[in-house]
Write an enzyme that holds these catalytic residues in place. Structure first.
Site, mmCIF file in Angstrom:
data_model
loop_
_atom_site.group_PDB
_atom_site.id
_atom_site.type_symbol
_atom_site.label_atom_id
_atom_site.label_comp_id
_atom_site.label_asym_id
_atom_site.label_seq_id
_atom_site.Cartn_x
_atom_site.Cartn_y
_atom_site.Cartn_z
ATOM 1 N N GLY A 50 -14.161 -37.187 1.711
ATOM 2 C CA GLY A 50 -14.713 -38.430 1.193
ATOM 3 C C GLY A 50 -15.170 -39.307 2.340
ATOM 4 O O GLY A 50 -14.826 -40.492 2.417
ATOM 5 N N ALA A 113 -15.966 -31.503 -3.150
ATOM 6 C CA ALA A 113 -14.673 -31.356 -2.476
ATOM 7 C C ALA A 113 -13.608 -30.760 -3.389
ATOM 8 O O ALA A 113 -12.603 -30.234 -2.902
ATOM 9 C CB ALA A 113 -14.201 -32.708 -1.948
ATOM 10 N N TYR A 239 -6.063 -52.139 -13.510
ATOM 11 C CA TYR A 239 -5.956 -51.232 -12.377
ATOM 12 C C TYR A 239 -4.549 -50.636 -12.254
ATOM 13 O O TYR A 239 -4.284 -49.563 -12.763
ATOM 14 C CB TYR A 239 -6.389 -51.926 -11.072
ATOM 15 C CG TYR A 239 -6.667 -50.903 -9.990
ATOM 16 C CD1 TYR A 239 -7.920 -50.333 -9.866
ATOM 17 C CD2 TYR A 239 -5.660 -50.462 -9.132
ATOM 18 C CE1 TYR A 239 -8.176 -49.355 -8.913
ATOM 19 C CE2 TYR A 239 -5.901 -49.487 -8.181
ATOM 20 C CZ TYR A 239 -7.164 -48.938 -8.077
ATOM 21 O OH TYR A 239 -7.389 -47.968 -7.141
ATOM 22 N N LYS A 248 -2.752 -43.272 -9.390
ATOM 23 C CA LYS A 248 -2.257 -43.636 -8.060
ATOM 24 C C LYS A 248 -0.754 -43.379 -7.947
ATOM 25 O O LYS A 248 -0.254 -42.986 -6.884
ATOM 26 C CB LYS A 248 -2.563 -45.104 -7.771
ATOM 27 C CG LYS A 248 -4.054 -45.419 -7.653
ATOM 28 C CD LYS A 248 -4.714 -44.646 -6.531
ATOM 29 C CE LYS A 248 -6.166 -45.046 -6.358
ATOM 30 N NZ LYS A 248 -6.847 -44.241 -5.306
ATOM 31 N N THR A 280 -16.824 -52.192 -2.583
ATOM 32 C CA THR A 280 -17.267 -50.815 -2.467
ATOM 33 C C THR A 280 -18.010 -50.429 -3.742
ATOM 34 O O THR A 280 -17.948 -51.138 -4.751
ATOM 35 C CB THR A 280 -16.091 -49.848 -2.266
ATOM 36 O OG1 THR A 280 -15.298 -49.813 -3.468
ATOM 37 C CG2 THR A 280 -15.206 -50.276 -1.108
#
Length: 400
Positions: A50, A113, A239, A248, A280
């Site tokens: 990445g 990937a 999130y 996560k 981002t």
């Protein structure tokens, strides 16, 4: 050579074209931010998965300029065609150019990937050119992943868990004027959590480690770090407490199990690095984050720590230049500047007062808008956007 004037054309936070010269200068500016403290000594072999955007790009540049790495960067970018190439395509070309200029042997591979084919390609290149791997940085944000064993494709979603999530959000209308509105996101249903975890959790990271270990490509003391995020209570509902947060948590659990195995195998370790917020291409897609980042900048101004500074710190900790700063769960914490109680209280106060009429006084909108444009190579100081620019930039030659 294909030269033309490129103007920013966008749909919300998504831009349809990228500016090669702007992307090149973004990379050069990041490199210069760390080059002055470049160390001497050995050149560790590193793999960055990445490597072309966001924190992965910062990890690549900081690794090259600060830690003196050599090795491989893996990313998935689109070549120039009818439209320009993706910003990551141009950033990778610029990174490779600077690496050559400063004597760094860094090869960039473009492809999926998640695939075993890419793992084969990386392993073969390590065998032929670099030898065993000292470091692996995992920084992948993707909408979907196909399991190489089953052929099943999983898709990640941004949803709360348990009940709908309603939040303020920041957008800009067609004329560029800011709007603060409320949006509601329905809760995860069915296998949304499992699908998201299959894409954004630790499964592929672990697969990379297992594959490279099976090819005897992990050096003694091998260290791997996956980049993660926790964030503010203001965005936790969508999130950290949502589907992405579940992924996560899986990533962090994977780090613990991987670390135990690597310690026995090569005296190695696996870590997660919790980074601070940044503008981002991934973060702007999360409801509420654009508003949060703009308000945070309004509170901190130059106290915001950019990704290149955070990843320079990460390399210092991984290489032993500075001691590891771990929390009680064994995570490297590079986000403490963002999450102090005084900062979060100030941002929360502004969040509660934020409306379309007041947002200009509470958030640094000029900075935020420019940061979004810089993701695509626009709004970069020193670039003449009225001049034609060559868009047909080739991918870096891996044999160079």
């Amino acid at each position: 050579m294909s030269e033309r004037v490129i103007s920013p054309l966008n749909r919300g936070f998504l831009f349809l074209d990228s500016h090669p010269a702007g992307c090149r200068k973004v990379v050069a500016d990041m490199w210069r931010a760390v080059l002055a403290e470049q160390p001497g000594g050995d050149e560790p072999v590193a793999l960055v998965i990445g490597s072309s955007a966001g924190y992965g790009l910062a990890a690549t540049i900081a690794g090259l300029a600060r830690a003196g790495i050599r090795g491989i960067g893996v990313c998935f970018e689109k070549a120039p065609g009818r439209r320009t190439g993706t910003a990551g395509w141009y950033r990778t070309a610029a990174t490779a150019e600077l690496a050559r200029e400063y004597g760094r042997d860094m090869v960039f591979l473009n492809g999926d990937a998640f695939s075993d084919g890419m793992k084969d390609q990386v392993a073969d290149l390590l065998k032929q050119r670099y030898g065993r791997l000292d470091y692996l940085i995992y920084s992948v944000a993707a909408p979907r992943r196909t399991d190489p064993d089953t052929g099943v494709t999983y898709s990640s979603v941004l949803k709360p868990i348990g009940e709908p999530y309603r939040t303020k959000t920041l957008s800009f209308d067609g004329s560029g004027a800011p709007e603060v509105t409320e949006v509601e996101t329905g809760p995860a249903a069915g296998d949304d959590i499992e699908q998201t975890t299959a894409v954004m959790g630790g499964t592929d990271w672990e697969r990379w480690i297992d594959y490279l270990a099976g090819r005897d490509l992990l050096a003694d003391g091998f260290t791997t770090a996956a980049l993660s995020y926790i964030g503010s209570p203001l965005t936790a509902g969508i999130y950290r407490q949502g589907t992405i947060g579940a992924a996560k948590a899986h990533l962090e659990a994977t780090a613990r199990s991987l670390s135990e195995r690597l310690d026995k195998l090569v005296g190695g370790r696996a870590l997660t690095s919790v980074n601070g917020v940044a503008v981002t291409q991934s973060s702007t897609a999360i409801p509420g984050v654009a508003l949060y980042v703009g308000l945070l900048r309004g509170v901190l101004d130059e106290g915001m720590v950019p990704p290149i500074d955070q990843l320079t710190e990460l390399w210092d900790q991984l290489t032993g230049t500075r001691p590891l700063a771990l929390d009680d769960d064994g995570r490297i914490r590079l986000d403490t500047w963002e999450l102090t109680s005084s900062v979060q209280e100030a941002v929360a106060d502004r969040w509660n007062r934020a409306t379309t009429n007041s947002i200009g006084d509470l958030a640094d909108l000029d900075w935020f808008h420019a940061e979004v444009q810089r993701l695509y190579g626009f709004a970069v100081p020193g670039i003449d956007y009225t001049a034609p620019v060559d868009t047909d930039i080739p991918w870096p030659d891996p044999t160079a």
